[in-house]
Design a protein around this motif. Structure first.
Motif, PDB file in Angstrom:
ATOM      1  N   LEU A  33      42.605   7.282 -13.396  1.00 46.03           N
ATOM      2  CA  LEU A  33      41.976   6.700 -12.209  1.00 46.03           C
ATOM      3  C   LEU A  33      41.540   5.256 -12.504  1.00 46.03           C
ATOM      4  O   LEU A  33      40.362   4.937 -12.613  1.00 46.03           O
ATOM      5  CB  LEU A  33      40.777   7.555 -11.790  1.00 46.03           C
ATOM      6  CG  LEU A  33      40.075   7.210 -10.469  1.00 46.03           C
ATOM      7  CD1 LEU A  33      41.031   7.345  -9.295  1.00 46.03           C
ATOM      8  CD2 LEU A  33      38.857   8.112 -10.274  1.00 46.03           C
ATOM      9  N   THR A  36      38.340   3.369 -14.479  1.00 43.99           N
ATOM     10  CA  THR A  36      37.370   4.403 -14.865  1.00 43.99           C
ATOM     11  C   THR A  36      37.803   5.089 -16.154  1.00 43.99           C
ATOM     12  O   THR A  36      36.960   5.627 -16.881  1.00 43.99           O
ATOM     13  CB  THR A  36      37.214   5.478 -13.774  1.00 43.99           C
ATOM     14  OG1 THR A  36      38.384   6.312 -13.739  1.00 43.99           O
ATOM     15  CG2 THR A  36      36.969   4.845 -12.404  1.00 43.99           C
ATOM     16  N   GLY A 169      33.133   3.429  -4.696  1.00 40.24           N
ATOM     17  CA  GLY A 169      34.352   2.954  -4.066  1.00 40.24           C
ATOM     18  C   GLY A 169      34.161   2.715  -2.582  1.00 40.24           C
ATOM     19  O   GLY A 169      33.049   2.796  -2.047  1.00 40.24           O
ATOM     20  N   CYS A 190      36.799   2.102  -7.503  1.00 40.58           N
ATOM     21  CA  CYS A 190      37.908   2.817  -6.864  1.00 40.58           C
ATOM     22  C   CYS A 190      38.022   2.420  -5.403  1.00 40.58           C
ATOM     23  O   CYS A 190      37.100   1.828  -4.834  1.00 40.58           O
ATOM     24  CB  CYS A 190      37.693   4.336  -6.939  1.00 40.58           C
ATOM     25  SG  CYS A 190      37.524   4.989  -8.608  1.00 40.58           S
ATOM     26  N   GLY A 231      40.811   2.380  -9.406  1.00 45.88           N
ATOM     27  CA  GLY A 231      41.398   3.690  -9.195  1.00 45.88           C
ATOM     28  C   GLY A 231      41.780   3.819  -7.730  1.00 45.88           C
ATOM     29  O   GLY A 231      40.926   3.700  -6.850  1.00 45.88           O
TER      30      GLY A 231
END
Length: 321
Positions: A33, A36, A169, A190, A231
């Motif tokens: 991902l 991360t 994210g 993300c 990600g």
């Protein structure tokens, strides 16, 4: 922003080697991902409106348990899904198995204090002391980004600092340009965006446009996410079933999921409102082989010609609840 992504960029060594190593093991394949460094299953279970189609709690929990048994280790919920019902079902289903999964949820409010309060409620509903990935839910246009920057974003940073969330994210299915701007400006780990073979995307005007691949998340926001090593999670793989069917310009789930997983994404988040769908889709993910670039181009051209304008019109007004 546009970008020409080579076949190697789309399905480069990392994706191909991971798939080859895991497809023969009987496990659901995983991918990293982004920055991360966490490995997640390349198929995630979307726990939004499609989970709510199970109608009662027991069958919803049964579906989550089946996904676990089939190897899914990424579950995607939101505070707004079923007004908290999704998180409640997920929390009950994962009780005793929380450590096995990567758990994501999302903040709908744009108010700082309410974001903190509602996330406390999320922790209670999910029966956990932390969330692996906490998203700002469903970014719209520039005015919405301004509201996010004023409230939600500050709450996300605080909760990451305080370890309430491991990662943060932002999601969007509305406007690729605004999402790209948000990713450029801010320190996200993300992002989750609409990525499907119909090249679903939106202009900043909110008006319907002719099919235009340059106006898709794939061409506008995805290159920014890749450059920043975020990600990337794909959603709307089937356009909420609008791409499925036997009519001209429609498809089965098989090439749709294969197309999306051939993009540089960590996972595809898919809602699966029937137990047979869970079994079928996990089988597809387990046996995934990247789609060659020329096949991707031909398939997306066919799908976008028949569907892009309708998807644009649908998703510019669609609320993820």
């Amino acid at each position: 922003m546009t970008s020409k992504l080579s076949r190697r960029h789309f399905i480069g060594g990392a994706v191909a080697s991971t798939v080859a190593a895991q497809a023969t093991s009987g496990k659901l394949p995983t991918r990293v991902l982004g920055k991360t460094g966490v490995e997640v299953t390349q198929l995630a279970m979307g726990c939004g409106s499609r989970l709510m189609m199970y109608e009662d709690e027991q069958t919803g929990i049964e579906a989550i348990h089946l996904a676990l048994d089939q190897g899914v280790r990424y579950f995607d919920s939101a505070q707004a899904y079923g007004a908290g019902k999704s998180e409640t079902w997920v929390g009950k289903a994962l009780k005793g198995r929380r450590q096995e999964v990567f758990l994501a949820t999302k903040i709908k409010t744009r108010d700082f204090d309410e974001a903190l309060r509602e996330t406390e409620r999320s922790l209670q509903r999910l029966q956990t002391d932390h969330i692996d990935l906490l998203h700002c839910h469903s970014l719209w246009y520039e005015d919405d980004l301004a509201a996010v920057e004023k409230g939600t974003l500050k709450a996300l940073y605080r909760m990451r600092d305080e370890k309430v969330a491991r990662f943060i994210g932002v999601t969007s299915h509305v406007d690729p340009k605004t999402l790209a701007t948000a990713l450029e400006r801010h320190d996200f780990d993300c992002t989750q965006m609409a990525l499907n073979a119909a090249l679903q995307g939106r202009s900043t005007t909110g008006e319907n446009l002719p099919p235009a691949p340059a106006n898709s998340f794939e061409r506008v926001a995805l290159p920014v996410a890749r450059r920043k090593n975020l990600g990337v999670l794909a959603m709307k793989v089937t356009g909420q079933e609008n791409l499925l069917g036997k009519a001209p310009g429609k498809s089965t789930i098989d090439p749709l999921l294969r197309y999306t997983l051939s993009l540089p994404v960590a996972a595809a988040v898919v809602g699966m409102p029937k137990l047979d769908y869970i079994r079928h889709n996990t089988g597809l993910a387990r046996n995934f082989e990247p789609m060659p670039r020329h096949e991707m181009d031909n398939f997306s051209r066919e799908m976008s010609e028949g569907n892009k304008m309708a998807l644009d019109a649908r998703f510019c007004r669609h609320e993820d609840v």
